[in-house]
Design a protein around this motif. Structure first.
Motif, mmCIF file in Angstrom:
data_model
loop_
_atom_site.group_PDB
_atom_site.id
_atom_site.type_symbol
_atom_site.label_atom_id
_atom_site.label_comp_id
_atom_site.label_asym_id
_atom_site.label_seq_id
_atom_site.Cartn_x
_atom_site.Cartn_y
_atom_site.Cartn_z
ATOM 1 N N MET A 164 0.851 -1.183 0.000
ATOM 2 C CA MET A 164 0.000 0.000 0.000
ATOM 3 C C MET A 164 0.888 1.234 0.000
ATOM 4 S SD MET A 164 -2.871 -1.374 2.704
ATOM 5 C CE MET A 164 -1.673 -2.240 3.714
ATOM 6 N N LEU A 165 0.265 2.401 -0.215
ATOM 7 C CA LEU A 165 1.073 3.609 -0.410
ATOM 8 C C LEU A 165 0.456 4.812 0.289
ATOM 9 C CD1 LEU A 165 3.508 4.896 -1.952
ATOM 10 C CD2 LEU A 165 1.916 5.350 -3.831
ATOM 11 N N GLN A 166 1.313 5.538 0.998
ATOM 12 C CA GLN A 166 0.993 6.890 1.469
ATOM 13 C C GLN A 166 1.920 7.844 0.739
ATOM 14 O OE1 GLN A 166 0.726 8.120 5.536
ATOM 15 N NE2 GLN A 166 0.012 6.106 6.248
ATOM 16 N N THR A 167 1.439 9.045 0.451
ATOM 17 C CA THR A 167 2.287 9.978 -0.286
ATOM 18 C C THR A 167 2.620 11.211 0.529
ATOM 19 O OG1 THR A 167 0.330 10.979 -1.306
ATOM 20 C CG2 THR A 167 1.455 9.243 -2.529
ATOM 21 N N SER A 168 3.779 11.732 0.218
ATOM 22 C CA SER A 168 4.274 12.965 0.822
ATOM 23 C C SER A 168 3.440 14.156 0.364
ATOM 24 C CB SER A 168 5.740 13.150 0.410
ATOM 25 O OG SER A 168 6.214 14.424 0.726
ATOM 26 N N ASP A 169 3.612 15.282 1.060
ATOM 27 C CA ASP A 169 2.964 16.532 0.646
ATOM 28 C C ASP A 169 3.630 17.129 -0.587
ATOM 29 O OD1 ASP A 169 1.308 16.260 2.788
ATOM 30 O OD2 ASP A 169 2.318 17.747 4.047
ATOM 31 N N GLU A 170 4.807 16.610 -0.949
ATOM 32 C CA GLU A 170 5.577 17.163 -2.060
ATOM 33 C C GLU A 170 5.781 16.107 -3.148
ATOM 34 O OE1 GLU A 170 6.722 20.209 -2.459
ATOM 35 O OE2 GLU A 170 6.283 21.091 -0.504
ATOM 36 N N ASP A 171 6.093 16.591 -4.366
ATOM 37 C CA ASP A 171 6.326 15.683 -5.485
ATOM 38 C C ASP A 171 7.643 14.932 -5.363
ATOM 39 O OD1 ASP A 171 3.954 16.232 -6.727
ATOM 40 O OD2 ASP A 171 4.782 17.763 -8.068
ATOM 41 N N GLU A 172 8.704 15.581 -4.821
ATOM 42 C CA GLU A 172 10.050 15.012 -4.898
ATOM 43 C C GLU A 172 10.692 14.711 -3.553
ATOM 44 O OE1 GLU A 172 11.269 14.093 -7.622
ATOM 45 O OE2 GLU A 172 10.301 15.234 -9.213
ATOM 46 N N ILE A 173 10.163 15.215 -2.445
ATOM 47 C CA ILE A 173 10.834 15.030 -1.163
ATOM 48 C C ILE A 173 9.874 14.453 -0.122
ATOM 49 C CG2 ILE A 173 12.452 16.922 -1.605
ATOM 50 C CD1 ILE A 173 10.870 18.600 0.412
ATOM 51 N N ILE A 174 10.457 13.897 0.936
ATOM 52 C CA ILE A 174 9.683 13.392 2.065
ATOM 53 C C ILE A 174 9.278 14.572 2.944
ATOM 54 C CG2 ILE A 174 9.748 11.927 4.117
ATOM 55 C CD1 ILE A 174 9.786 10.337 1.519
ATOM 56 N N LYS A 175 7.981 14.785 3.058
ATOM 57 C CA LYS A 175 7.485 15.918 3.831
ATOM 58 C C LYS A 175 6.054 15.622 4.271
ATOM 59 C CE LYS A 175 6.296 20.850 3.497
ATOM 60 N NZ LYS A 175 6.188 22.030 2.603
#
Length: 514
Positions: free
Chosen positions: A299-310
């Motif tokens: 499964m997947l959770q995504t960062s608030d940003e396209d390229e960095i962990i945030k």
């Protein structure tokens, strides 16, 4: 298997003698076992197919060599002896040298030995494990002679002559580079360190019947062990017949910053191969399609940003957390890690950029939960600790940090050292140079995270994962070669590594020695 000091091995020797077994009998036993192992190593050759050249020093290690030479000659092998070190011999060494002379064995000088038409096997029996200064004079001459006989197969008895057993060797010190090391009774610390791996290709431990004193391991600072397949297979728990995915935990891996989404994929794939029930990956938005296509089981959770962990994550439903592969060290990513450290109540693994972030924020070490696992390679450990030298000092510093902060430090290398908060250090025997490629550490992080999610104790998870990781790498090297194998090959062999451990596998089933 316990890793002893030279002094502890000498104490075992003395105690055995005090129990009524003579030192001469021990020397004879050592020579017999070494001779049998030498012939087995060479594929049990027939007399006339190989010539043995035995370099013997003046001490008891040299005495072992004289016994070996005599026994090889009795079996019909052409055997030549090179005595090194003058006329001052120990009593048992002298007795065995005199036996060789009486039985008519051939002796030669250092520079004149080993000139034969047949293949040559050199037996290095000059020094044992007590040396603590560089070799010189005739000893250095003998070491250099052995190392220049390029076509000979070299077997060292107890230690490659010239190699220190405990202390850091000077960079310019010389020692015999052997193919096989026959170590008497137990390994010593330096054999586990990366800078000494060039002095031998394999180690075989020979039990000559030394009796360990009852109080040998009451010493407070005794701490070093070598992992074994038996130990690791005993730690792996059976899977209940009526189990469901929830029984095996839910792992959470934070990985894959800009340009390094592959690190997230490799870590997650290894995690899925660990036996974990569920896995969620936290990655930048740009990684969504890659991760969904490469990891349909995750499964997947995504960062608030396209390229960095945030951003922030809801982490209360996870059983373990792995952070670091390819994450980057941006300020937003540092803040994310700080949030995990502050809020997480489950076991955690911190790797790669996570360790680099800790190196920039060393006060955070004090806030890590007990038994948090850090998995640095030597460069990351240098940034974290300030210790650059790879060797005993680095191991001692890693152990000190583990004890001070009640954490586990998995110091990756040719003999990965797992430093526990109770002062014990476990060295890993599996693995090979083919694993020295990008992504290998990411796979290890995933394995550890997956085992933690299943409820394994952090120390057990570290030991199992490191051994399994190296074993999978050894299987991959056999199939793809050390040159051509990649980390994906290693991950694909994790199932076979598990199968080997479940079947009562011994490491010698795959590769000789330790």
């Amino acid at each position: 298997m316990r890793i002893l000091t030279s002094e502890q091995i000498r104490n075992c020797d003395s105690y055995t003698i005090s129990q009524g077994i003579t030192s001469y009998a021990l020397m004879e036993k050592a020579g017999e076992l070494c001779t049998a192992e030498i012939l087995r190593t060479l594929g049990n050759p027939k007399p006339g197919s190989v010539v043995f050249v035995v370099f013997c020093g003046p001490g008891n290690n040299g005495g072992d060599g004289y016994v070996i030479a005599r026994l090889l000659a009795k079996k019909g092998f052409e055997t030549e002896i090179v005595h090194v070190g003058g006329a001052s011999l120990t009593e048992d060494c002298r007795l065995n040298r005199d036996k060789c002379i009486k039985e008519g064995l051939s002796f030669s000088e250092i520079n004149d030995c080993g000139i034969f038409d047949l293949p040559v096997c050199i037996i290095d029996s000059i020094f044992g494990s007590g040396i603590n200064r560089p070799v010189e004079n005739d000893y250095l001459k003998a070491v250099r002679r052995i190392n220049t006989m390029k076509k000979a197969y070299v077997i060292s008895v107890d230690m490659p002559s010239g190699l220190y057993s405990e202390h850091n060797m000077p960079a310019n010190a010389e020692a015999v580079a052997c193919d096989t090391l026959l170590k008497i009774h137990a390994p010593v610390l330096n054999l586990m360190l990366p800078q000494y791996q060039c002095f031998f290709n394999e180690i075989r431990i020979l039990d000559i019947g030394l009796i360990e004193p009852p109080d040998l391991f009451s010493v407070k600072n005794f701490q070093y062990f070598l992992c074994s397949g038996k130990l690791v297979s005993g730690l792996i728990r059976p899977r209940p017949r009526a189990a469901h995915k929830g029984v095996f935990g839910h792992a959470f891996i934070v990985a894959g910053g800009k340009g390094k989404v592959g690190a997230a994929v490799l870590s997650a794939k290894a995690c899925l191969r660990s036996g974990v029930g569920l896995l969620t990956v936290f990655a930048p938005k740009s990684a969504v399609n890659i991760i969904h296509s490469a990891l349909p089981e995750a499964m997947l959770q995504t960062s608030d940003e396209d390229e960095i962990i945030k951003g922030k994550s809801s982490i209360e439903n996870y059983s373990s957390i792995g952070f670091g592969p390819g994450c980057g060290t941006e300020k937003e990513t540092q803040s994310y890690l700080k949030q995990l450290i502050q809020n997480s109540q489950v076991p955690m693994v911190i790797d790669a950029d996570g360790i680099n972030i800790l190196a920039e924020n060393k006060t955070w070490l004090a806030f890590l939960k007990p038994n948090t696992i850090l998995t640095p390679h030597p460069g990351e450990f240098f940034r974290l600790s300030g210790v650059k030298e790879v060797g005993i000092n680095q191991i001692e510093r890693a152990s000190e940090l583990a004890q001070r902060h009640s954490i586990i430090i998995v110091l990756k290398g040719a003999r990965t050292a797992i430093c526990l908060p109770d002062s014990r250090v476990f060295f890993n025997p599996t693995g090979n140079p083919g694993m020295a490629k990008g992504g290998s550490g990411d796979a290890l992080t995933g394995l550890i995270t997956g085992l933690l999610a299943q409820g394994y104790k952090p120390a057990d998870a570290s030991i199992i994962a490191v051994y399994l990781h190296g074993l999978a790498g050894d299987i991959a090297a056999q199939k793809f070669t050390e040159y051509a194998m990649i980390t994906s090959d290693l991950i694909s062999q994790i199932p076979e590594a598990f199968a080997m451990l479940h079947s009562g596998f011994n490491l010698t089933d795959l590769q000789e020695g330790v």
